[in-house]
Design a protein around this motif. Structure first.
Motif, PDB file in Angstrom:
ATOM      1  N   UNK A  76       0.833  -1.208   0.000  1.00  0.00           N
ATOM      2  CA  UNK A  76       0.000   0.000   0.000  1.00  0.00           C
ATOM      3  C   UNK A  76       0.867   1.257   0.000  1.00  0.00           C
ATOM      4  N   UNK A  77       1.957   1.228   0.786  1.00  0.00           N
ATOM      5  CA  UNK A  77       2.864   2.377   0.821  1.00  0.00           C
ATOM      6  C   UNK A  77       3.547   2.575  -0.529  1.00  0.00           C
ATOM      7  N   UNK A  78       3.925   1.473  -1.170  1.00  0.00           N
ATOM      8  CA  UNK A  78       4.573   1.570  -2.483  1.00  0.00           C
ATOM      9  C   UNK A  78       3.592   2.061  -3.539  1.00  0.00           C
ATOM     10  N   UNK A  79       2.348   1.624  -3.432  1.00  0.00           N
ATOM     11  CA  UNK A  79       1.318   2.075  -4.373  1.00  0.00           C
ATOM     12  C   UNK A  79       1.140   3.589  -4.279  1.00  0.00           C
ATOM     13  N   UNK A  80       1.193   4.097  -3.056  1.00  0.00           N
ATOM     14  CA  UNK A  80       1.055   5.544  -2.861  1.00  0.00           C
ATOM     15  C   UNK A  80       2.260   6.283  -3.441  1.00  0.00           C
ATOM     16  N   UNK A  81       3.445   5.739  -3.249  1.00  0.00           N
ATOM     17  CA  UNK A  81       4.658   6.367  -3.778  1.00  0.00           C
ATOM     18  C   UNK A  81       4.634   6.436  -5.298  1.00  0.00           C
ATOM     19  N   UNK A  82       4.059   5.436  -5.937  1.00  0.00           N
ATOM     20  CA  UNK A  82       4.059   5.385  -7.403  1.00  0.00           C
ATOM     21  C   UNK A  82       2.908   6.156  -8.036  1.00  0.00           C
ATOM     22  N   UNK A  83       2.048   6.792  -7.209  1.00  0.00           N
ATOM     23  CA  UNK A  83       0.871   7.459  -7.801  1.00  0.00           C
ATOM     24  C   UNK A  83       1.255   8.585  -8.753  1.00  0.00           C
TER      25      UNK A  83
END
Length: 613
Positions: A392-399
């Protein structure tokens, strides 16, 4: 001190005799040489051409994506401004009291057919369906793709790509050219639009370069339009005849074959050359009128047999939503996330991944969702504790990167397409709009066609979405290729003889839209190369028709029968002309302000070779 008269002494020297009689030799030769080199490159080294165009396009998007977004927003506000200011909007494109050459019906049909006909056929269902599945709201996790909650945002971006911003691009060029040609009696060519800024400097190499960039952009813009159009034409012919040689991958995901595309291309361009030779008053006018009539029949088919109630509800809510988000849509630009910043923002456990894995995650495209993103992460990471929280944290970083990838692949592609098309459509609009006021021009070429596009997209595209939401389509429309979605939707709405008749009519409509776009482009290219002459030699129209055919054919081959090489070449070719269009806006504002001052001083806009105002 009185305001001096404007500089209008633009002179495009043309050959007095020989093969290029009546044409500017520098413009014609530079245009032909550049296009010939592109054809030879794509023909002799197709793989190299495809990869090089892709690499250069990626580099340019990383640098200029924000520029494309913001400058088109400025174009839209420029058009509204010149229409709203009373003294500007009331100015006539021609002599005072001069009547328009064409009726409102013919004017609108020619403008609509040249400006967007093929795009409306190809993307009538593909655009709303595609954006229903992927748009910035979906990427941010605020809506789920292909659900009722994503309809509003999908239509918001559909309206963006085919609305006021899009048509404003055409009007920036068309209004500038018409104003100088018919109000100041200057040549109907691209360089005339920059005279308030560059004056006499345009009577030389600078002016030639401006016109050549207009020709090149026109060729590439028309090429992409013809490329998409013939792909849909092949889909339609296959639906009618079942001829398998037209298609490839019939057992998996059918798509037009290279042979089918080339056969359709030769047929369309042959018809286009014949129409171009007959001129605007005959071939283009009659085909445009036919286009509009057939379009209305197709629209009425969806009204009676499609999801009209759903479409009209969607139209109203989407239009309000589009207007409320107009400013953010105009200037909300994204940029690529620098790799080092991306890595530094990742959770600590993810930073320990091998560089190859990190680069793959950094390059995550905009098409998936969180679940597919999680499933694609390296197995070593999936085996760690608290994987869900890490993902979830990585998904946010890649937004930010996903939003940039989406915007560059969708909105920026569209803006480049409209901009590449604008020398052709703008000059064509100027040619058919003599005698109309600036306000009438803006209302007729920005507001009216945008509202028609909105209705078209919601009625056709809304029907496709409703068929999927209701479970009738069972994913068949979503799974169809972009150019086949229209036929897939029709097959679920109607059947029997009516389906066959409407499918045949769609094929005819695609053909006439294609011919109208191509022959108008041929006429416009000849107008630019002849220094603004509205009547040009038939032989040169034929030659440019053949060269345009070769450009499209070789870029299709370089793309392996796909559109990637064509699209990349167009985005690259549109960038220089985007900068010219920005200067056109500045020049037009300066010209209108100065002409207001001259009117107050009782001066006319008499020609002068000594000033640049």
């Amino acid at each position: 001190m009185k305001t001096p008269p404007p500089f209008t002494d633009i002179e495009v020297k043309t050959s007095p005799e020989g093969f290029y009689k009546g044409y500017s030799l520098p413009i014609a030769m530079l245009s032909k040489v550049s296009m010939t080199l592109l054809v030879l490159w794509a023909l002799v080294w197709p793989d190299n051409a495809g990869s090089m165009l892709s690499s250069l396009n990626g580099t340019l998007l990383n640098t200029f994506n924000s520029f494309y977004i913001v400058v088109v927003g400025l174009f839209a506000f420029f058009c509204f401004a010149v229409a709203v200011v009373p003294s500007w909007g009331s100015r006539r494109l021609g002599k005072e009291g001069e009547k328009p050459e064409f009726s409102n019906f013919s004017w609108f049909s020619m403008m609509f057919g040249a400006g967007l006909g093929v795009g409306l056929m190809v993307y009538s269902t593909a655009e709303p369906m595609g954006l229903w599945g992927s748009n910035p709201v979906v990427l941010a996790g605020d809506a789920v793709a292909n659900t009722a909650g994503a309809v509003e945002s999908g239509m918001r971006y559909t309206f963006l790509h085919y609305g006021f911003h899009a048509w404003a691009i055409y009007v920036v060029t068309g209004l500038s050219l018409a104003y100088y040609a018919y109000t100041r009696n200057m040549p109907l060519t691209i360089r005339s639009a920059l005279t308030p800024l560059l004056g006499r400097h345009l009577n030389g190499p600078v002016g030639h370069l401006v016109d050549v960039l207009g020709v090149v952009a026109t060729i590439l813009g028309v090429s992409v339009t013809i490329g998409f159009g013939i792909s849909q034409l092949v889909d339609g012919v296959y639906a009618i005849t079942g001829m398998e040689w037209l298609m490839k991958d019939l057992d998996t995901k059918p798509a037009p074959s290279t042979v089918g595309l080339l056969a359709a291309l030769i047929t369309i361009m042959g018809m286009s050359i014949i129409s171009a030779v007959s001129g605007v008053g005959r071939g283009v006018k009659y085909l445009s009128n036919l286009n509009l009539v057939l379009s209305l029949i197709l629209l009425l088919t969806f009204v009676f047999f499609g999801s009209f109630g759903f479409a009209m509800t969607t139209y109203g809510t989407a239009l309000v939503d589009y207007i409320l988000n107009f400013i953010s849509l105009s200037f909300g630009a994204y940029g690529p996330t620098p790799y080092d910043s991306f890595v530094a923002s990742l959770p600590e456990v993810a930073r320990s991944l091998p560089p190859a894995d990190l680069q793959a995650i950094h390059a995550t495209g905009p098409w998936g969702n969180f679940e597919s993103f999680k499933a694609g992460l390296p197995a070593a990471l999936q085996a760690t504790d608290n994987f869900d929280a890490t993902a979830a944290a990585m998904w946010e970083v890649t937004e930010e990167g996903r939003q940039f990838g989406w915007q560059s692949a969708w909105t920026t592609f569209y803006w480049a397409w409209w901009i590449a098309f604008s020398p052709f459509v703008g000059l064509f609009l100027a040619r058919i709009s003599k005698g109309r006021t600036i306000r009438e021009f803006v209302l007729g070429a920005v507001i009216a066609p945008a509202l028609v596009c909105f209705a078209w997209m919601t009625i056709l595209g809304g029907t496709a979405i409703d068929l999927e939401l209701s479970g009738v389509a069972e994913g068949s429309i979503i799974g169809a290729s972009a150019t086949a979605k229209l036929f897939a939707t029709l097959a679920l709405m109607i059947d029997g003889g009516l389906l066959s008749a409407i499918t045949i009519m769609c094929v005819v409509l695609i053909m006439t839209f294609l011919v109208t776009s191509a022959d108008s482009g041929i006429l416009v290219m000849n107008t630019i190369m002849s220094g603004g002459a509205q009547e040009t030699g038939h032989l040169h129209r034929i030659i440019w028709g053949v060269l345009l055919t070769l450009v499209i054919a070789t870029l299709l081959i370089a793309g392996g029968g796909g559109m990637d090489a064509l699209k990349n070449a167009m985005i690259i070719g549109a960038l220089p002309f985007t900068m010219i269009m920005f200067l056109m806006c500045l020049a037009m504002i300066k010209a209108l302000i100065r002409d207001d001052i001259r009117d107050k001083e009782g001066l006319g806009a008499e020609p002068s070779a000594t000033t640049t105002n």
